[in-house]
Scaffold this active site. Structure first.
Site, short mmCIF file in Angstrom:
data_model
loop_
_atom_site.label_atom_id
_atom_site.label_comp_id
_atom_site.label_asym_id
_atom_site.label_seq_id
_atom_site.Cartn_x
_atom_site.Cartn_y
_atom_site.Cartn_z
N SER A 1 -7.28 2.55 2.89
CA SER A 1 -7.90 1.42 2.20
C SER A 1 -9.21 1.09 2.87
O SER A 1 -9.38 1.30 4.08
CB SER A 1 -6.98 0.19 2.25
OG SER A 1 -7.62 -0.95 1.72
N TYR B 1 -1.88 -6.49 6.60
CA TYR B 1 -2.12 -5.31 5.75
C TYR B 1 -3.23 -4.45 6.33
O TYR B 1 -3.10 -3.22 6.43
CB TYR B 1 -2.48 -5.77 4.34
CG TYR B 1 -2.82 -4.64 3.39
CD1 TYR B 1 -1.82 -3.83 2.87
CD2 TYR B 1 -4.13 -4.39 3.01
CE1 TYR B 1 -2.11 -2.79 2.00
CE2 TYR B 1 -4.44 -3.36 2.14
CZ TYR B 1 -3.44 -2.56 1.64
OH TYR B 1 -3.74 -1.54 0.79
#
Length: 243
Positions: A143, A156
């Site tokens: 990501s 995250y």
């Protein structure tokens, strides 16, 4: 690696987190490009529906990447049904966007167990065979958050930093072995991810103008892999901004 020809035709791929979003889009594109695809995720119903749409070269298998026994069973069955695994797409993951102060320890640990340790478990399951054959490909869906953290994404983002660190080190270890390793860093993607990560919708509303489709991420990932890229950012300008 960039100069070596790479083809998807006739390969067997395992895609984790295949029941929707990036995983489902990647599986569909792999089928389109000639691969046999193991659709691996926790939701048996969603996998069955997707397999019915994709046809006989798609095999749905339940997989919980957080459970080592589930990983062992899934990959053993994949090899029994389709033979050697030539491509692994590590896509399974989830997020909860909350401040550190309001996030409980169990939620932080669960994200690390799925997003990072689950990826490691699956990678270690296919790696010996790839090394023995001196061929294969591992695609890790990381990501942009792994390069540029934002408020409320600490847990995250930490998992995706871990994914990128693991991927970059693994790529160096596998240099010259014939096994390709690529990190894919999407920005915000228009999927059900935010239903869990951001139930209130505030985070998603702030990043909506940057969102890309799962299909765009899938194309960039597979095209980047075929070209021998080490890292793919989607969109590319967001990767440049993240540094």
């Amino acid at each position: 690696m960039a100069g070596m020809k790479f083809t998807y035709e006739g390969e067997t791929a395992v895609v984790t987190g295949a029941s929707g979003g990036i995983g489902a889009a990647t599986a569909a594109l792999l089928i389109e490009r000639g691969a046999n695809v193991v659709l691996a995720a926790r939701s048996a119903d969603k996998l069955a529906d997707l397999a019915a749409r994709l046809g006989p070269r798609a095999l749905p298998l339940q997989l919980d990447v957080a459970d080592p026994d589930s990983v062992a069973r899934c990959f053993a069955e994949a090899e029994r049904r389709f033979g050697r695994i030539g491509i692994l797409v590590n896509n399974a993951g989830f997020g909860r966007f909350e401040t550190v102060a309001e996030t409980d320890d169990e939620t932080i640990a669960a994200q690390m167990n799925v997003n990072y340790l689950g990826l490691v478990r699956c990678t270690k399951r296919v790696l010996p065979g790839m090394l023995e054959r001196r061929s294969g490909a591992i695609v890790n869906i990381a990501s942009i958050a792994g390069k540029m953290a934002t408020a409320k994404s600490a847990a995250y983002a930490a998992t995706k930093h871990a994914v990128l660190g693991f991927t970059n080190a693994l790529r160096q270890e596998l240099h010259g072995t014939g096994v390709r390793v690529v990190a894919v860093n999407p920005g915000p993607v228009a999927t059900g991810f935010f239903d869990v990560a951001d139930p209130g919708g505030q985070y998603a509303s702030r990043v909506r103008r940057f969102m890309v489709t799962p299909e765009r991420v899938a194309r960039a990932a597979l095209d980047g892999l075929a070209r021998g890229k080490a890292e793919v950012n989607v969109p590319s300008w967001l990767g440049a901004a993240a540094g």
